[in-house]
Design a protein around this motif. Sequence first.
Motif, PDB file in Angstrom:
ATOM      1  N   UNK A 196       1.608   2.332   8.239  1.00 45.91           N
ATOM      2  CA  UNK A 196       0.542   3.288   8.545  1.00 45.91           C
ATOM      3  C   UNK A 196       0.028   3.094   9.966  1.00 45.91           C
ATOM      4  N   UNK A 197      -0.226   1.835  10.345  1.00 43.07           N
ATOM      5  CA  UNK A 197      -0.740   1.563  11.683  1.00 43.07           C
ATOM      6  C   UNK A 197       0.303   1.885  12.750  1.00 43.07           C
ATOM      7  N   UNK A 198       1.551   1.518  12.509  1.00 48.03           N
ATOM      8  CA  UNK A 198       2.607   1.862  13.459  1.00 48.03           C
ATOM      9  C   UNK A 198       2.756   3.374  13.597  1.00 48.03           C
ATOM     10  N   UNK A 199       2.640   4.078  12.490  1.00 47.93           N
ATOM     11  CA  UNK A 199       2.742   5.535  12.509  1.00 47.93           C
ATOM     12  C   UNK A 199       1.613   6.142  13.341  1.00 47.93           C
ATOM     13  N   UNK A 200       0.389   5.678  13.111  1.00 48.47           N
ATOM     14  CA  UNK A 200      -0.738   6.202  13.864  1.00 48.47           C
ATOM     15  C   UNK A 200      -0.585   5.980  15.353  1.00 48.47           C
ATOM     16  N   UNK A 201      -0.094   4.786  15.733  1.00 46.86           N
ATOM     17  CA  UNK A 201       0.097   4.479  17.151  1.00 46.86           C
ATOM     18  C   UNK A 201       1.225   5.299  17.754  1.00 46.86           C
ATOM     19  N   UNK A 202       2.332   5.374  17.034  1.00 48.41           N
ATOM     20  CA  UNK A 202       3.497   6.102  17.527  1.00 48.41           C
ATOM     21  C   UNK A 202       3.190   7.584  17.721  1.00 48.41           C
ATOM     22  N   UNK A 203       2.571   8.196  16.733  1.00 54.28           N
ATOM     23  CA  UNK A 203       2.305   9.637  16.795  1.00 54.28           C
ATOM     24  C   UNK A 203       1.198   9.978  17.785  1.00 54.28           C
ATOM     25  N   UNK A 225       0.838  -1.207   0.000  1.00 56.51           N
ATOM     26  CA  UNK A 225       0.000   0.000   0.000  1.00 56.51           C
ATOM     27  C   UNK A 225       0.870   1.253   0.000  1.00 56.51           C
ATOM     28  N   UNK A 226       0.573   2.178  -0.893  1.00 56.78           N
ATOM     29  CA  UNK A 226       1.338   3.419  -0.997  1.00 56.78           C
ATOM     30  C   UNK A 226       0.872   4.440   0.047  1.00 56.78           C
ATOM     31  N   UNK A 227       1.769   5.342   0.396  1.00 56.67           N
ATOM     32  CA  UNK A 227       1.448   6.328   1.418  1.00 56.67           C
ATOM     33  C   UNK A 227       0.335   7.285   0.989  1.00 56.67           C
ATOM     34  N   UNK A 228       0.164   7.475  -0.316  1.00 60.94           N
ATOM     35  CA  UNK A 228      -0.891   8.362  -0.792  1.00 60.94           C
ATOM     36  C   UNK A 228      -2.245   7.664  -0.912  1.00 60.94           C
ATOM     37  N   UNK A 229      -2.296   6.365  -0.681  1.00 61.33           N
ATOM     38  CA  UNK A 229      -3.542   5.608  -0.769  1.00 61.33           C
ATOM     39  C   UNK A 229      -4.461   5.989   0.403  1.00 61.33           C
ATOM     40  N   UNK A 230      -5.741   6.259   0.153  1.00 56.65           N
ATOM     41  CA  UNK A 230      -6.664   6.579   1.245  1.00 56.65           C
ATOM     42  C   UNK A 230      -6.694   5.503   2.333  1.00 56.65           C
ATOM     43  N   UNK A 231      -6.486   4.238   1.944  1.00 53.66           N
ATOM     44  CA  UNK A 231      -6.494   3.155   2.931  1.00 53.66           C
ATOM     45  C   UNK A 231      -5.330   3.283   3.906  1.00 53.66           C
ATOM     46  N   UNK A 232      -4.204   3.847   3.446  1.00 50.86           N
ATOM     47  CA  UNK A 232      -3.054   4.085   4.322  1.00 50.86           C
ATOM     48  C   UNK A 232      -3.453   5.036   5.446  1.00 50.86           C
ATOM     49  N   UNK A 233      -4.114   6.110   5.083  1.00 44.85           N
ATOM     50  CA  UNK A 233      -4.531   7.104   6.077  1.00 44.85           C
ATOM     51  C   UNK A 233      -5.625   6.548   6.982  1.00 44.85           C
ATOM     52  N   UNK A 234      -6.453   5.656   6.439  1.00 49.12           N
ATOM     53  CA  UNK A 234      -7.472   5.008   7.253  1.00 49.12           C
ATOM     54  C   UNK A 234      -6.831   4.134   8.321  1.00 49.12           C
ATOM     55  N   UNK A 235      -5.781   3.398   7.961  1.00 49.85           N
ATOM     56  CA  UNK A 235      -5.069   2.565   8.940  1.00 49.85           C
ATOM     57  C   UNK A 235      -4.431   3.425  10.027  1.00 49.85           C
ATOM     58  N   UNK A 236      -3.872   4.569   9.639  1.00 46.02           N
ATOM     59  CA  UNK A 236      -3.334   5.515  10.627  1.00 46.02           C
ATOM     60  C   UNK A 236      -4.409   5.930  11.618  1.00 46.02           C
ATOM     61  N   UNK A 237      -5.566   6.302  11.074  1.00 42.69           N
ATOM     62  CA  UNK A 237      -6.673   6.783  11.900  1.00 42.69           C
ATOM     63  C   UNK A 237      -7.164   5.712  12.861  1.00 42.69           C
ATOM     64  N   UNK A 238      -7.231   4.477  12.369  1.00 44.03           N
ATOM     65  CA  UNK A 238      -7.652   3.366  13.224  1.00 44.03           C
ATOM     66  C   UNK A 238      -6.669   3.161  14.365  1.00 44.03           C
ATOM     67  N   UNK A 239      -5.382   3.176  14.055  1.00 42.99           N
ATOM     68  CA  UNK A 239      -4.357   2.986  15.092  1.00 42.99           C
ATOM     69  C   UNK A 239      -4.426   4.091  16.133  1.00 42.99           C
ATOM     70  N   UNK A 240      -4.642   5.313  15.690  1.00 45.16           N
ATOM     71  CA  UNK A 240      -4.782   6.433  16.629  1.00 45.16           C
ATOM     72  C   UNK A 240      -5.968   6.198  17.558  1.00 45.16           C
TER      73      UNK A 240
END
Length: 250
Positions: free
Chosen positions: A109-116, A74-89
């Motif tokens: 994406x998920x690690x990023x959301x959790x870390x941030x 999954x690419x960083x610009x993919x909407x699903x990437x940002x969705x995974x970030x949001x879920x982790x947050x």
Amino acid sequence: MTDRQTYRKGPVFLRGTQIPRQTSDASLLSATERSDWLHADPWRVLRIQSEFVEGFGALAEIGPAISVFGSARTKREDPAYHLAEEIATGLVRSGYGVITGGGPGMMEAANKGAHEAGGLSVGLGIELPMEQSMNEYVDLGINFRYFFARKTMFVKYSDGFVVMPGGFGTLDELFESITLVQTRKVDSFPVVLVGREYWGGLVDWIRSSLLGSGMIASQDLDLLRVVDTAAEAVEYVVAGAQRIRPTSPE
């Protein structure tokens, strides 16, 4: 039959041509011993054992956590990437750490959301032919040689699974998790699939083919919940996890 000589080698006994020419300690201390033993099955057992010991030691005190699975492509610009970030947050804000495979794509994406979000971000990596490094958002990372040791850690230390769009590896993790729940090998932890457009066809096939042919029971369909939004995913998996091990947001 005449009495046969028996040679004991730890818990193993040997007879006839299986009896070695020298004892184990003589072989160990021999200056001419080759390095082939490094690749033999008994030595692999020790490596496997070490993976479990390291994994249990590193993860035993991480507290409540949810695993997020998904594609490494999954690419960083993919909407699903940002969705995974949001879920982790959302998971972190609900009092959970986040565990992924530690790689790029959805895992990153998920690690990023959790870390941030200030939560625990865990990565369980795996040795692959194409080298895949641990992403930069992992705070606690372990690399495994063996898939089965890694899978044990996912199951043992997760209170639920969030499944993002992914390929064969994601499908493997999905079906292993619901099989363990179905067969009651584990507590009935929640499994949520994110993306109706992506997962809908699979769920329809399970309903029409597996259930339609009597290969699963009707209640087995309840093991899978499909959602579209981060809020729905977090709400479902956290509610299910709370039923198993109550916790409170930090």
